[in-house]
Design a protein around this motif. Structure first.
Motif, PDB file in Angstrom:
ATOM      1  N   VAL A  99      -7.608   6.883  -3.739  1.00 25.32           N
ATOM      2  CA  VAL A  99      -8.246   7.579  -4.852  1.00 25.32           C
ATOM      3  C   VAL A  99      -8.598   8.973  -4.402  1.00 25.32           C
ATOM      4  CG1 VAL A  99     -10.253   7.635  -6.373  1.00 25.32           C
ATOM      5  CG2 VAL A  99      -9.136   5.471  -5.871  1.00 25.32           C
ATOM      6  N   GLU A 100      -8.197   9.945  -5.183  1.00 23.34           N
ATOM      7  CA  GLU A 100      -8.508  11.347  -4.854  1.00 23.34           C
ATOM      8  C   GLU A 100      -9.994  11.596  -5.109  1.00 23.34           C
ATOM      9  OE1 GLU A 100      -6.061  14.335  -5.007  1.00 23.34           O
ATOM     10  OE2 GLU A 100      -4.369  13.067  -4.483  1.00 23.34           O
ATOM     11  N   GLN A 101     -10.643  12.193  -4.132  1.00 27.64           N
ATOM     12  CA  GLN A 101     -12.055  12.586  -4.264  1.00 27.64           C
ATOM     13  C   GLN A 101     -12.181  14.035  -3.856  1.00 27.64           C
ATOM     14  OE1 GLN A 101     -14.055   9.679  -1.813  1.00 27.64           O
ATOM     15  NE2 GLN A 101     -14.058   8.175  -3.434  1.00 27.64           N
ATOM     16  N   ASP A 102     -12.716  14.843  -4.759  1.00 23.99           N
ATOM     17  CA  ASP A 102     -12.888  16.283  -4.520  1.00 23.99           C
ATOM     18  C   ASP A 102     -11.562  16.960  -4.174  1.00 23.99           C
ATOM     19  OD1 ASP A 102     -15.640  15.940  -4.903  1.00 23.99           O
ATOM     20  OD2 ASP A 102     -15.949  15.530  -2.767  1.00 23.99           O
ATOM     21  N   GLY A 103     -10.496  16.563  -4.911  1.00 30.47           N
ATOM     22  CA  GLY A 103      -9.219  17.239  -4.732  1.00 30.47           C
ATOM     23  C   GLY A 103      -8.370  16.753  -3.574  1.00 30.47           C
ATOM     24  N   LYS A 104      -8.864  15.778  -2.803  1.00 28.47           N
ATOM     25  CA  LYS A 104      -8.033  15.266  -1.711  1.00 28.47           C
ATOM     26  C   LYS A 104      -8.176  13.754  -1.642  1.00 28.47           C
ATOM     27  CE  LYS A 104     -11.634  16.167   1.640  1.00 28.47           C
ATOM     28  NZ  LYS A 104     -12.044  16.771   2.871  1.00 28.47           N
ATOM     29  N   ALA A 105      -7.163  13.089  -1.139  1.00 25.65           N
ATOM     30  CA  ALA A 105      -7.196  11.640  -1.031  1.00 25.65           C
ATOM     31  C   ALA A 105      -8.243  11.253  -0.003  1.00 25.65           C
ATOM     32  CB  ALA A 105      -5.828  11.111  -0.611  1.00 25.65           C
ATOM     33  N   SER A 106      -8.943  10.145  -0.300  1.00 20.26           N
ATOM     34  CA  SER A 106      -9.995   9.691   0.620  1.00 20.26           C
ATOM     35  C   SER A 106      -9.419   9.107   1.870  1.00 20.26           C
ATOM     36  CB  SER A 106     -10.887   8.684  -0.068  1.00 20.26           C
ATOM     37  OG  SER A 106     -10.146   7.540  -0.451  1.00 20.26           O
ATOM     38  N   VAL A 132       0.868  -1.175   0.000  1.00 17.59           N
ATOM     39  CA  VAL A 132       0.000   0.000   0.000  1.00 17.59           C
ATOM     40  C   VAL A 132       0.904   1.224   0.000  1.00 17.59           C
ATOM     41  CG1 VAL A 132      -1.992  -1.058   1.153  1.00 17.59           C
ATOM     42  CG2 VAL A 132      -0.234   0.030   2.516  1.00 17.59           C
ATOM     43  N   GLN A 133       0.420   2.275  -0.625  1.00 14.51           N
ATOM     44  CA  GLN A 133       1.187   3.514  -0.642  1.00 14.51           C
ATOM     45  C   GLN A 133       1.361   3.990   0.796  1.00 14.51           C
ATOM     46  OE1 GLN A 133      -0.653   6.747  -2.765  1.00 14.51           O
ATOM     47  NE2 GLN A 133       1.135   8.040  -2.575  1.00 14.51           N
ATOM     48  N   PRO A 134       2.554   4.496   1.147  1.00 18.87           N
ATOM     49  CA  PRO A 134       2.750   5.003   2.509  1.00 18.87           C
ATOM     50  C   PRO A 134       1.680   6.036   2.873  1.00 18.87           C
ATOM     51  CG  PRO A 134       4.849   4.911   1.364  1.00 18.87           C
ATOM     52  CD  PRO A 134       3.776   4.599   0.339  1.00 18.87           C
ATOM     53  N   GLY A 135       1.139   5.888   4.053  1.00 17.99           N
ATOM     54  CA  GLY A 135       0.101   6.802   4.527  1.00 17.99           C
ATOM     55  C   GLY A 135      -1.311   6.313   4.250  1.00 17.99           C
ATOM     56  N   MET A 136      -1.472   5.294   3.396  1.00 14.40           N
ATOM     57  CA  MET A 136      -2.813   4.749   3.154  1.00 14.40           C
ATOM     58  C   MET A 136      -3.141   3.805   4.307  1.00 14.40           C
ATOM     59  SD  MET A 136      -4.381   2.916  -0.176  1.00 14.40           S
ATOM     60  CE  MET A 136      -6.119   2.580  -0.271  1.00 14.40           C
ATOM     61  N   PRO A 137      -4.276   4.031   4.986  1.00 13.30           N
ATOM     62  CA  PRO A 137      -4.570   3.275   6.214  1.00 13.30           C
ATOM     63  C   PRO A 137      -5.187   1.889   5.968  1.00 13.30           C
ATOM     64  CG  PRO A 137      -6.295   4.871   5.835  1.00 13.30           C
ATOM     65  CD  PRO A 137      -5.280   5.077   4.745  1.00 13.30           C
TER      66      PRO A 137
END
Length: 188
Positions: free
Chosen positions: A181-188, A75-80
């Motif tokens: 996945v970015e949603q509304d300009g920020k990562a979910s 998983v990308q670092p920071g993805m929970p």
């Protein structure tokens, strides 16, 4: 006789028009390069890109030919999320449909959407690793604390046996990395 200023102006306009057309062509090629590269990779397996087949595909099993499939997950670092294969390796018959299960769990207190990128190593085996069904084909959304089992239905094309570039291939590694996945300009 030296060229007249009228002839020189006409040549300059023609040269400018040609350069403008060349510039537009380069701009168009720049926009088209990403989808063209993706299509190239999908068709050739270049860079470990796997193939994709319909659910009703008929494949001949290569009885007596087996291969080890290793599964890698990140998983990308920071993805929970926690993300891992249920089994780290499988031994499969070349040409036979097989299923691998990956488990993902959202460790955060909010919904998180992700998408998985994938590749195969050795890269020359990508042309023969074919997915029929995969969680990587669509975006995945996990609710807080939700854990899911995600299947990958695949086969190794029997043509790999006759490929001189894969004569020594005994193990294929299928690797996935989940990205938010970015949603509304920020990562979910």
């Amino acid at each position: 006789m030296p060229p007249s200023p009228f002839d020189r102006d006409r040549r300059n306009r023609r040269t400018m028009a040609a350069m403008f057309v060349v510039g537009l062509a380069m701009l168009a090629l720049g926009f088209a390069s990403v989808p063209l590269y993706r299509i190239f990779c999908e068709q050739t397996g270049f860079g470990g890109t796997t193939q994709r087949a319909a659910a009703d595909v008929q494949v001949r099993e290569a009885t007596g030919h087996s291969m080890s499939i290793r599964f890698d997950s990140n998983v990308q670092p920071g993805m929970p999320w926690q993300f891992h294969p249920e089994q780290p390796t499988q031994t499969v018959t070349v040409g036979a449909r097989s299923m691998a299960i990956f488990i993902a769990k959202n460790m955060s207190d909010k919904p998180v959407s992700g998408t998985a990128s994938f590749n195969v190593t050795p890269t020359q085996a990508g042309a023969y690793f074919t997915k029929i069904q995969c969680f990587c084909f669509t975006q995945q959304t996990l609710q807080p604390g939700q854990e899911v089992r995600m299947p990958v239905l695949y086969y190794v094309d029997p043509k790999i046996i006759d490929d001189p570039d894969n004569k020594d291939t005994q193990q294929i590694t299928l690797s996935y990395t989940f990205y938010p996945v970015e949603q509304d300009g920020k990562a979910s």
